[in-house]
Scaffold this active site. Structure first.
Site, short mmCIF file in Angstrom:
data_model
loop_
_atom_site.label_atom_id
_atom_site.label_comp_id
_atom_site.label_asym_id
_atom_site.label_seq_id
_atom_site.Cartn_x
_atom_site.Cartn_y
_atom_site.Cartn_z
N ARG A 191 -12.38 55.19 35.58
CA ARG A 191 -13.45 55.17 36.14
C ARG A 191 -14.27 54.21 36.36
O ARG A 191 -15.36 55.99 36.39
CB ARG A 191 -13.39 56.89 36.21
CG ARG A 191 -11.78 57.88 36.88
CD ARG A 191 -11.62 57.79 38.01
NE ARG A 191 -10.48 58.00 38.71
CZ ARG A 191 -8.72 56.88 38.36
NH1 ARG A 191 -9.72 56.01 38.78
NH2 ARG A 191 -7.97 58.50 39.16
N SER A 223 -12.93 66.47 41.39
CA SER A 223 -12.79 66.15 39.70
C SER A 223 -14.13 66.54 39.75
O SER A 223 -14.85 64.83 39.17
CB SER A 223 -11.58 65.56 39.33
OG SER A 223 -10.25 65.50 39.95
N GLU A 277 -17.10 63.36 35.97
CA GLU A 277 -16.53 62.43 36.82
C GLU A 277 -17.94 62.24 37.54
O GLU A 277 -18.34 61.06 38.54
CB GLU A 277 -15.87 62.45 37.76
CG GLU A 277 -15.20 61.42 38.67
CD GLU A 277 -14.13 60.61 38.98
OE1 GLU A 277 -12.87 61.68 37.80
OE2 GLU A 277 -13.63 60.84 40.31
C1 LIG Z 1 -11.70 66.31 48.21
C2 LIG Z 1 -12.22 65.08 47.31
C3 LIG Z 1 -10.94 64.25 46.57
C4 LIG Z 1 -11.22 63.76 45.99
N1 LIG Z 1 -10.25 62.69 45.22
C5 LIG Z 1 -10.57 61.84 44.48
C6 LIG Z 1 -9.38 61.06 43.94
O1 LIG Z 1 -7.99 61.84 43.61
N2 LIG Z 1 -9.61 60.52 43.22
C7 LIG Z 1 -11.35 59.76 43.10
O2 LIG Z 1 -11.14 58.82 41.92
N3 LIG Z 1 -12.12 59.91 43.56
C8 LIG Z 1 -11.39 61.09 44.15
N4 LIG Z 1 -12.72 62.06 44.27
C9 LIG Z 1 -14.60 61.39 44.63
C10 LIG Z 1 -14.34 60.22 45.64
O3 LIG Z 1 -14.28 60.51 46.71
C11 LIG Z 1 -15.09 58.98 44.54
O4 LIG Z 1 -15.85 58.76 43.69
C12 LIG Z 1 -15.21 57.66 45.98
O5 LIG Z 1 -15.15 56.94 46.31
C13 LIG Z 1 -16.38 58.46 46.14
O6 LIG Z 1 -17.55 57.28 47.12
P1 LIG Z 1 -17.87 57.56 47.71
O7 LIG Z 1 -18.52 56.25 48.67
O8 LIG Z 1 -18.84 58.92 48.21
O9 LIG Z 1 -19.19 57.12 46.61
P2 LIG Z 1 -20.83 58.35 46.15
O10 LIG Z 1 -20.01 59.71 46.00
O11 LIG Z 1 -21.80 58.39 47.31
O12 LIG Z 1 -21.06 57.72 45.21
C14 LIG Z 1 -20.62 57.60 43.74
C15 LIG Z 1 -21.48 56.32 43.11
O13 LIG Z 1 -20.93 54.69 43.96
C16 LIG Z 1 -22.08 53.97 44.00
N5 LIG Z 1 -21.68 53.73 45.34
C17 LIG Z 1 -21.33 54.32 46.88
N6 LIG Z 1 -21.04 53.06 47.34
C18 LIG Z 1 -21.67 52.76 47.22
C19 LIG Z 1 -21.99 50.65 47.35
N7 LIG Z 1 -21.79 50.60 48.51
N8 LIG Z 1 -22.89 50.37 46.30
C20 LIG Z 1 -22.85 50.31 45.47
N9 LIG Z 1 -22.87 51.42 44.70
C21 LIG Z 1 -22.57 52.66 46.22
C22 LIG Z 1 -23.25 56.45 44.19
O14 LIG Z 1 -24.41 55.20 43.61
C23 LIG Z 1 -22.63 56.86 43.10
O15 LIG Z 1 -23.34 56.43 41.40
C24 LIG Z 1 -12.66 62.93 45.13
C25 LIG Z 1 -13.43 63.55 46.25
C26 LIG Z 1 -13.38 64.62 47.14
C27 LIG Z 1 -14.69 65.50 48.14
#
Ligand SMILES: Cc1cc2nc3c(=O)[nH]c(=O)nc-3n(C[C@H](O)[C@H](O)[C@H](O)COP(=O)(O)OP(=O)(O)OC[C@H]3O[C@@H](n4cnc5c(N)ncnc54)[C@H](O)[C@@H]3O)c2cc1C
Length: 346
Positions: free
Chosen positions: A189, A239, A314
């Site tokens: 992670r 999480s 996380e």
């Molecule tokens: C119901 C649910 C279930 C989930 N299950 C999982 C799971 O099984 N496994 C898991 O790993 N995660 C899980 N997550 C967490 C999350 O979905 C992941 O971490 C996801 O990949 C984050 O992507 P995001 O686009 O939403 O990023 P954001 O939440 O918008 O951002 C997360 C981080 O990434 C950065 N970021 C986002 N996009 C970019 C970009 N293009 N360039 C640079 N930095 C960027 C942001 O600045 C921030 O630091 C879950 C979340 C939810 C709500």
């Protein structure tokens, strides 16, 4: 009234007003002023952002980063907001979203090239259709590929990083760079880009050919298990705490440790430790960032006192002033309304 005058009237700082003018002059069109971040992230928590831009191209991302830097305005890069706790006081800067407008997908053999804003469930669906194996474990993760790569996200203790060949980023100075898998330094992670302010605009993945029916079956099983285990009706960010391998071996995953500490279901205002899965904090309605931070502080402290292990978050918190780090960094530093701790109830 010119927009900069309107902003100044609305009590926005001079650098923000000047940045807005500069962004418009540079041809950036999709700019929102004062948009509540609660509308933009999955926890549905967050006050207004001074500026929010929905980026349409890497050139536009570069222009936004360069101009924000020149005006001394903080930038937060937002994907789908599925891992983010935004400050209820909002964000005094520019939120730069890399989402749907940058979500192209090209597949050539086993090489997959994704725009940084590509929606992960859409990627999983395409991989299943094409019979490409290796990333079944990302099925159902509700984020963009940019956010997933930055977090080295995945499930079943796997991370997307194992299949990343190259990542294209725009640096905070507005320069475009290409990083190899080694330079990304993926670990559980974690990636080298966390906290660096770079925007991921493209990701190249390498997968292996597989049996489409078997890939689809595995994804369906994963999706069914997620539906069973995770709360689905209330806003959350997945999480809250990371699994720590040393703690896992002795105590088990964070959800088990939290439940055994008697914290499943505890609540503070609108925020509650999910009665379904104790590693999820849900927003029952109107939760504030301070309520979530207070719950995190209480859980972290109670589990540490019981087991001797400190669970790190996380979920990441973004303060109104523009700092972004794992949420426990802020609770450890006492940067929340500590008086709320006395109001936590079952
Ligand atoms: C119901 C649910 C279930 C989930 N299950 C999982 C799971 O099984 N496994 C898991 O790993 N995660 C899980 N997550 C967490 C999350 O979905 C992941 O971490 C996801 O990949 C984050 O992507 P995001 O686009 O939403 O990023 P954001 O939440 O918008 O951002 C997360 C981080 O990434 C950065 N970021 C986002 N996009 C970019 C970009 N293009 N360039 C640079 N930095 C960027 C942001 O600045 C921030 O630091 C879950 C979340 C939810 C709500």
């Amino acid at each position: 009234m010119p927009p900069e005058a309107a902003l100044l009237r609305a009590n926005v700082s001079a650098p923000i007003a000047a940045l807005l003018v500069a962004l418009r002059q540079a041809g950036v069109t999709r700019i929102a002023e004062g948009r509540p971040l609660a509308q933009e992230v999955r926890w549905r928590i967050g006050g207004p952002a001074d500026l929010l831009v929905e980026a349409e191209s890497s050139t536009e991302v570069a222009a936004c980063l360069r101009l924000a830097r020149a005006h001394g305005v903080p930038v937060f890069i937002l994907g789908d907001g599925s891992n983010m706790l935004m400050d209820s006081h909002g964000y005094r800067g520019l939120v730069l979203r890399i989402g749907r407008a940058m979500s192209a997908l090209h597949i050539e053999g086993t090489r997959v090239i994704c725009g940084g804003g590509l929606w992960v469930p859409r990627l999983a669906l395409e991989l299943a259709r094409r019979g490409l194996t290796g990333l079944e474990h990302v099925a159902g993760i509700p984020g963009t590929i940019g956010g997933l790569v930055l977090m080295n996200g995945g499930s079943q203790r796997k991370g997307v990083g194992a299949h990343v060949r190259r990542v294209t980023v725009v640096t905070p100075e507005g320069d475009i760079r290409s990083l190899t898998q080694e330079e990304m330094a993926f670990s559980y992670r974690h990636s080298a880009l966390q906290g660096r302010g770079c925007a991921i605009t493209e990701v190249e993945l390498e997968l292996e050919p597989g049996d489409p029916a078997a890939i689809r079956r595995e994804m369906i099983d994963i999706l069914a298990s997620r539906r069973r285990k995770f709360p689905k009706n209330l806003p959350n960010c997945g999480s809250t705490f990371l699994s720590n391998p040393a703690m896992y071996a002795v105590v088990g995953p964070p959800g088990k440790a939290i439940e055994e500490a008697g914290l499943k279901g505890i609540a503070l205002g609108g925020a509650q430790v999910s009665p379904l899965h104790a590693n999820f904090i849900v927003n029952r309605g109107g939760a504030t960032s301070d309520e979530v931070l207070a719950l995190i502080a209480h859980i972290r402290q109670t589990v540490h006192a019981r087991t001797g292990y400190r669970m790190d978050c996380e979920a990441r918190f973004v303060s109104a002033e523009g700092e972004e780090r794992p949420a426990h960094d802020f609770t450890d530093a006492g940067r929340f309304d500590i008086g709320l701790l006395g109001r936590i109830a079952l």
